[in-house]
Design an enzyme around this catalytic site. Structure first.
Site, mmCIF file in Angstrom:
data_model
loop_
_atom_site.group_PDB
_atom_site.id
_atom_site.type_symbol
_atom_site.label_atom_id
_atom_site.label_comp_id
_atom_site.label_asym_id
_atom_site.label_seq_id
_atom_site.Cartn_x
_atom_site.Cartn_y
_atom_site.Cartn_z
ATOM 1 C CD GLU A 1 -2.064 -2.227 1.263
ATOM 2 O OE1 GLU A 1 -0.985 -2.637 1.774
ATOM 3 O OE2 GLU A 1 -2.991 -2.994 0.975
ATOM 4 C CG HIS B 1 -10.165 -6.427 8.071
ATOM 5 N ND1 HIS B 1 -9.165 -6.936 8.850
ATOM 6 C CD2 HIS B 1 -9.816 -6.694 6.794
ATOM 7 C CE1 HIS B 1 -8.258 -7.510 8.074
ATOM 8 N NE2 HIS B 1 -8.631 -7.374 6.823
#
Lengths: 458, 331
Positions: free
Chosen positions: A191, A260
């Site tokens: 990322e 998450h």
């Protein structure tokens, strides 16, 4: 006899299509054999047998859509057992319960959502008499990207699984076929690297769309988003900039636990140098994503996994672009202003119906953009209703609601008849247990309660 | 523009004209940095100020090997890179003093300067962040199908950041035209390479990604230039990224506020006396009869004039207008 049940194949799946049976009645199966192919809104998955035996009756024929999770789809019989008639099996099938009220989408959206969405669509960008097509938010986002990529060949999409896999949540479905591997680029799981690479490509004159599989993973990249993308225009005295979009699903999905399940809205909305968009309706998703791709600034585009599958009308226009930075009154009312964004817009719509039944006429505002925040729209409404309730899934401290309450208190103090009130997620990391997760998130009842409280109704 | 010395070269072989240009380019950086240090001491430059003194041969040799349309990006020890890209010393110095006529209108400072015109993409204050950015610039070249190369500079300290290896992986995977120039000045602030790096041979840092690497004496501008030309050719030929480790040394502290207690005065003195890139080249010019001591003195005087002009300009320029506070946030 054992019933074979429709499996849940993702955290948010509630129903799916039984695409194909790979066994027929009378076949003997053992554990690990593939029984069927099941299509979710994200992917087509193979479904394996767990138990051994012989397929008795197939209860759900292939090609059936909307098969609920846990619904019996076939029977497995042991040696010597005889399959019972279908009718009997059907009659004892209990209606499958879904306990996940949190994520309960309007069932496939269209009919239930149509009136509210029509109201929401009224605006200068949609000429009267425009034909509407029903689309999922997922499709609207894809169309927005495809249209902009056709229009401008410096626009490209990069991220994990965006190309060959067709998107982890199928948002980029079909884009690789149309635009090729040079413009739809699968990245390694990296990322910080690909976010920074995207910013560099934007410095170099391209218009990247950087997809994060979820915004949770973008925490690895937040330095590049803020220090490199957001600040460079300022630090360079206006010379250098990064016109680009960072996008992906934000906020809790379902049962995926603390790492998450976080709403980053308030984080990004606090940063000068970027714009932050968080739509709910499909039309807004499309019109605002197109605007974000064209915007000369870096735009953080916060989607929602559960909302991806909801369907709403989208105006059938060749080039439907909405202005970033404008909230919309989704429903007019006089008793209380309820403000929200993203998935919670669905909840305030439901809450408004309940409140109406009790004689409270709520005005609903969908912020759509979180930076710049359309505080004028909120203040205008509060001056009419004299009451404010904000709703979001994010944490309560320093939230979007905190900001709205502060602004309204400062700018519309004399119009207020009750303390501005926040409904938010609870001040805890997201728990996994179904009951605790439900407690951690705002519910329609929470919103109703807050609205009644500011109306001094018990 | 008043930068008589520095500009990107044309990739030609080094000859006597090149050597003189290398000399004056390096000297411009040296004198500019000395002046910046002085202005810092006078309180005219604030915040962090990282001087490039000692490392001049690296950027001068590399930029001479590049084309003017190749891109350059580095971290916060960036004054030398800007001068070597041909940016105006007045605009750089005025940015250091936080004035309206600085490259970033006074809003960036020492660590955050840019020039689209000179293809200088910063000037980045976060250690390691410029590496994915430089890789992205290279991506944009590949995407457009041009043959530009991106020179991405970073130090031995930044070389330990994770995003370096994320970038290496993608750069080799997609054969991006990027030269990673690791300026190994032996200290990441106060931590020596030996104390921070399990693999201290930085030319090998790309080996697990199949990126070739080379170690060069970064105090020898000709060696740097030669390596730079090879690396540029490698990238332009579409062979993907390449790593150049430049063994160099900074004479000053990490920043102006660093007393540099982590090394001895003798260590610094020895490098200054035995390996100084400018003195080394000056001696060579004289010994080969390419310049006299007087010639070199004249070059120095010209450069001092340029730097003094830059300094005067930076002191006299007004501070940014109050209204600038709110400009350039968004387009």
């Amino acid at each position: 006899m054992t019933q074979i049940l429709m499996p849940a194949l993702s955290p948010t799946m509630e129903e799916g299509k039984l695409a194909k049976w790979l066994v027929k009645e009378g076949d003997t199966v053992k554990s690990g054999d593939i029984l069927a192919e099941i299509e979710t809104d994200k992917a087509t998955m193979e479904f394996e047998a767990v138990d051994e035996g012989r397929i008795g009756r197939i209860l759900v024929p292939e090609g059936t859509e909307g098969v609920k999770v846990n619904q019996p789809i076939a029977e497995l019989v042991g040696d010597g057992e005889v399959a019972r008639p279908v009718a009997a099996a059907k009659s004892e099938t209990p209606a499958p319960e879904t306990k996940r009220e949190v994520e309960a989408p309007k069932k496939a959206g269209a009919p239930a959502a149509a009136p509210e969405a029509q109201a929401a669509l009224a605006g200068p960008e949609v000429p009267e008499g425009t034909e509407m097509v029903t689309q999922t938010v997922r499709e609207a986002l894809r169309d927005a990207m495809a249209e902009e990529m056709r229009r401008d060949d410096t626009v490209f999409l990069m991220g994990e699984e965006v190309a060959q896999y067709q998107g982890a949540y199928k948002v980029s479905q079909g884009l690789l076929d149309e635009f090729g591997a040079q413009r739809v680029i699968d990245t390694p799981i990296t990322e910080q690297g690909f976010a920074g690479l995207g910013v560099g490509a934007a410095f170099g004159g391209l218009k990247p769309i950087v997809e994060f599989m979820t915004w949770n993973f973008a925490m690895q990249a937040i330095d590049q988003i803020i220090n490199s993308a957001a600040k460079t225009r300022y630090m360079s005295g206006g010379q250098m900039h990064s016109p680009m979009v960072f996008r992906g699903p934000n906020g809790p999905a379902s049962r995926v636990g603390a790492q998450h399940s976080q709403d980053y809205s308030a984080w990004y909305a606090s940063v000068p140098g970027i714009k932050v968009v968080a739509p709910y309706f499909a039309a807004d998703a499309k019109g605002l994503l197109k605007a974000a791709i064209r915007d000369p600034n870096p735009v953080v585009f916060l989607e929602n996994e559960i909302v991806y599958g909801r369907s709403f009308p989208v105006p059938k226009l060749d080039d439907f672009v909405l202005p970033i930075g404008k909230a919309r009154v989704v429903k007019e009312g006089t008793s209380v202003t309820i403000v929200s964004y993203s998935i919670c817009v669905g909840q305030i719509l439901e809450a408004a119906e309940k409140l109406a039944a009790e004689g409270i006429d709520a005005e609903l505002i969908d912020l759509r953009t979180l930076r710049p925040l359309d505080t004028e729209a909120v203040i205008r409404s509060v001056r009419k209703t004299n009451r404010l309730v904000t709703v979001e899934q994010g944490w309560p401290v320093c939230s979007i609601g905190s900001e709205l309450c502060a602004v309204v208190t400062q700018e519309a103090f004399d119009w207020l008849d009750a303390p501005p009130t926040k409904v938010t997620g609870k001040d805890v990391p997201m728990p996994y247990a179904a009951n605790l997760e439900k407690l951690a998130l705002p519910t329609v009842d929470d919103i109703v309660r807050a609205a009644k409280a500011v109306c001094y109704r018990s | 523009m008043e930068n008589p010395a520095a500009s990107k070269g044309n990739g030609a072989g080094s000859n006597s004209a090149d050597l003189k240009k290398f000399y004056s380019d390096m000297l411009l950086i040296r004198r500019f940095e000395e002046k910046a240090g002085q202005l810092y001491g006078m309180g005219l430059i604030g915040g962090f100020c990282h001087l490039y003194i000692g490392q001049e041969a690296v950027v001068v040799g590399m930029q001479a090997a590049a084309r003017p349309d190749d891109q350059v990006i580095t971290a916060y020890r960036d004054h030398g890179h800007m001068l070597a890209c041909g940016m105006d010393p007045k605009g750089v110095m005025a940015e250091l003093t936080g004035r309206q006529s600085g490259y970033s209108k006074g809003k960036g400072g020492s660590m955050h300067m840019f020039s689209e015109e000179k293809r200088f993409y910063g000037g980045h204050g976060i250690v390691g962040a410029q590496i994915p950015l430089g890789t992205g610039l290279a991506f944009s070249n590949k995407y457009r199908g041009n043959d530009n190369v991106t020179l991405t500079y970073f130090g031995d300290g930044a070389a330990n950041q994770g995003q370096v290896y994320e970038s290496f992986n993608m750069a080799e995977l997609w054969k991006l035209p990027v030269i990673y120039i690791i300026e190994n000045n032996q200290y990441a602030m106060g931590t020596s390479v030996e104390r921070a790096s399990s693999q201290a041979d930085f030319s090998k840092r790309g080996s697990s990604f199949n990126i070739p690497g080379e170690t060069i004496d970064g105090m020898d501008v000709e060696a740097v230039f030669d390596a730079g030309r090879r690396a540029v050719a490698h990238c332009r030929a579409g062979k993907g990224p390449i790593i150049l480790e430049m063994k160099t040394y900074r004479y000053r502290g990490h920043s102006m506020s660093d007393p540099a207690k982590y090394r001895t005065r003798e260590e610094v003195q020895e490098v200054r006396e035995k390996r100084d890139p400018i003195e080394h080249l000056g001696n060579k010019l004289m010994s080969q009869g390419l310049a006299t001591a007087e010639d070199l003195k004249a070059i120095d005087q010209d450069i001092r004039n340029v730097v003094n002009h830059a300094s005067d300009f930076a002191k006299e320029s007004p501070e940014p207008d109050r209204a600038e506070l709110y400009t350039d946030v968004l387009a």
